[in-house]
Structures are given as structure tokens and as C-alpha cells.
Design a protein around this motif. Sequence first.
Motif, mmCIF file in Angstrom:
data_model
loop_
_atom_site.group_PDB
_atom_site.id
_atom_site.type_symbol
_atom_site.label_atom_id
_atom_site.label_comp_id
_atom_site.label_asym_id
_atom_site.label_seq_id
_atom_site.Cartn_x
_atom_site.Cartn_y
_atom_site.Cartn_z
ATOM 1 N N PRO A 38 0.800 -1.187 0.108
ATOM 2 C CA PRO A 38 0.065 -0.054 0.101
ATOM 3 C C PRO A 38 0.827 1.336 0.080
ATOM 4 N N ALA A 39 1.995 1.099 0.917
ATOM 5 C CA ALA A 39 2.658 2.356 0.963
ATOM 6 C C ALA A 39 3.463 2.683 -0.524
ATOM 7 N N ALA A 40 3.910 1.612 -1.061
ATOM 8 C CA ALA A 40 4.503 1.754 -2.435
ATOM 9 C C ALA A 40 3.511 2.369 -3.232
ATOM 10 N N LEU A 41 2.342 1.940 -3.434
ATOM 11 C CA LEU A 41 1.191 2.619 -4.367
ATOM 12 C C LEU A 41 1.129 4.060 -4.213
ATOM 13 N N VAL A 42 0.770 4.503 -2.875
ATOM 14 C CA VAL A 42 0.702 5.818 -2.507
ATOM 15 C C VAL A 42 2.137 6.591 -2.910
ATOM 16 N N ALA A 43 3.157 6.218 -2.590
ATOM 17 C CA ALA A 43 4.532 6.887 -3.136
ATOM 18 C C ALA A 43 4.532 6.971 -4.432
ATOM 19 N N VAL A 44 4.276 6.062 -5.283
ATOM 20 C CA VAL A 44 4.646 6.393 -6.804
ATOM 21 C C VAL A 44 3.219 7.090 -7.107
ATOM 22 N N ALA A 45 2.248 7.045 -6.749
ATOM 23 C CA ALA A 45 1.034 8.057 -7.100
ATOM 24 C C ALA A 45 1.536 9.523 -6.638
ATOM 25 N N ALA A 46 2.099 9.834 -5.595
ATOM 26 C CA ALA A 46 2.495 10.927 -5.191
ATOM 27 C C ALA A 46 3.720 11.660 -5.851
ATOM 28 N N GLU A 47 4.463 10.865 -6.527
ATOM 29 C CA GLU A 47 5.631 11.175 -7.065
ATOM 30 C C GLU A 47 5.875 10.534 -8.469
#
Length: 172
Positions: A38-47
Motif C-alpha cells: 500500500p505504501a508503495a502505491l501511495v508513494a508512486v502516485a504521489a511522485e
Amino acid sequence: MHIEGGRALNVVGAWALSVADAVREAAERSTGMGGAGPAALVAVAAEPGMSVETLRRALGLTHPGAVRLVDRLEERGWVERGPGGGRTVALRPTAAGVTARDALLAARHEALAAQLERLGPDRERLAAAIEPLLLDQAADAGELRRLCRLCDRAACEPCPPWTHLEPDAVDG
């Protein structure tokens, strides 16, 4: 350093674990992924355009672990690899990935709101008391990415810790 008030430490520690568990459970339910997914998904979508190395550092993973995680996100149709600068690979969220990220952040929001509901208007005072503590947690962009790996970045623009970083620390 010795801090008096073992009870206060225990109460805050137990509540912090309760909040962390609620967020983790909401993220896992929303995405069907555990661990750093989940954190990877959020991180990639954020940047969009971040490299596997930047993602690896933000999540505290080994390089092979980050590559396998990106493989799983790609299999779900949430992330795609593309050319980056030099020999790096740029990660970008797909439309399905942005939708999954939005659902994840909504689930996170609900979990956090449930944890803070009983505080009523004291929520804002609690946030104001915690904000200086967050500012002390991140000396560079890499640490900040780790700290905010599940944050809804649009919810607090400008992000307090980002605004307090030295300009040359933001690129890290």
C-alpha cells in the motif's frame, strides 16, 4: 534522558499502536496487499517518475525487494515502468493505480477519523501539538518520503515537514 510519567508513555504508546494497526488494516483491506504494497502505491502516485531506488529508500527495502514489489504492483495494473534519467527506470501510476490509491486513502481517512472521533474539536489541538514533532523527524527528502509514505499529500498542502527542509535537502 529520563522522562517521568511511565503511565503517560504507555498510554501514548498503546494509542500510537492502535492508530497504526487501524491504518494498516484499512490499507490491507483496501488493496488486498500487505507489507509495503500500500505504501508503495501511495508513494508512486504521489511522485510519478520516481525511481525504484527512491522507492526502495522510502520504504526501507532492499533493491531486490523493491523490484519484486514493483512487479506485484505492475501485475495488478497499478504501476508501469518507463524510461527515467540515464539508466534509471521511472515508475508511474496507471489510471487503475490512481483509483486504487484514492480508495486506499479514503479507507485510511475513515480509519483515522474513527480513531480521533471522540476527541471532537480537540483533534485540531492534537494535530498542532504533533506537527512540531514531525518537523524533527525528517532532515532530508528521503526521510520525509519514509515518514509520509501513506499520507494523503493533497490533504495538507503545503506539507509542513517539506516546507521546513533546506532547499538542497528536498532533492534527496
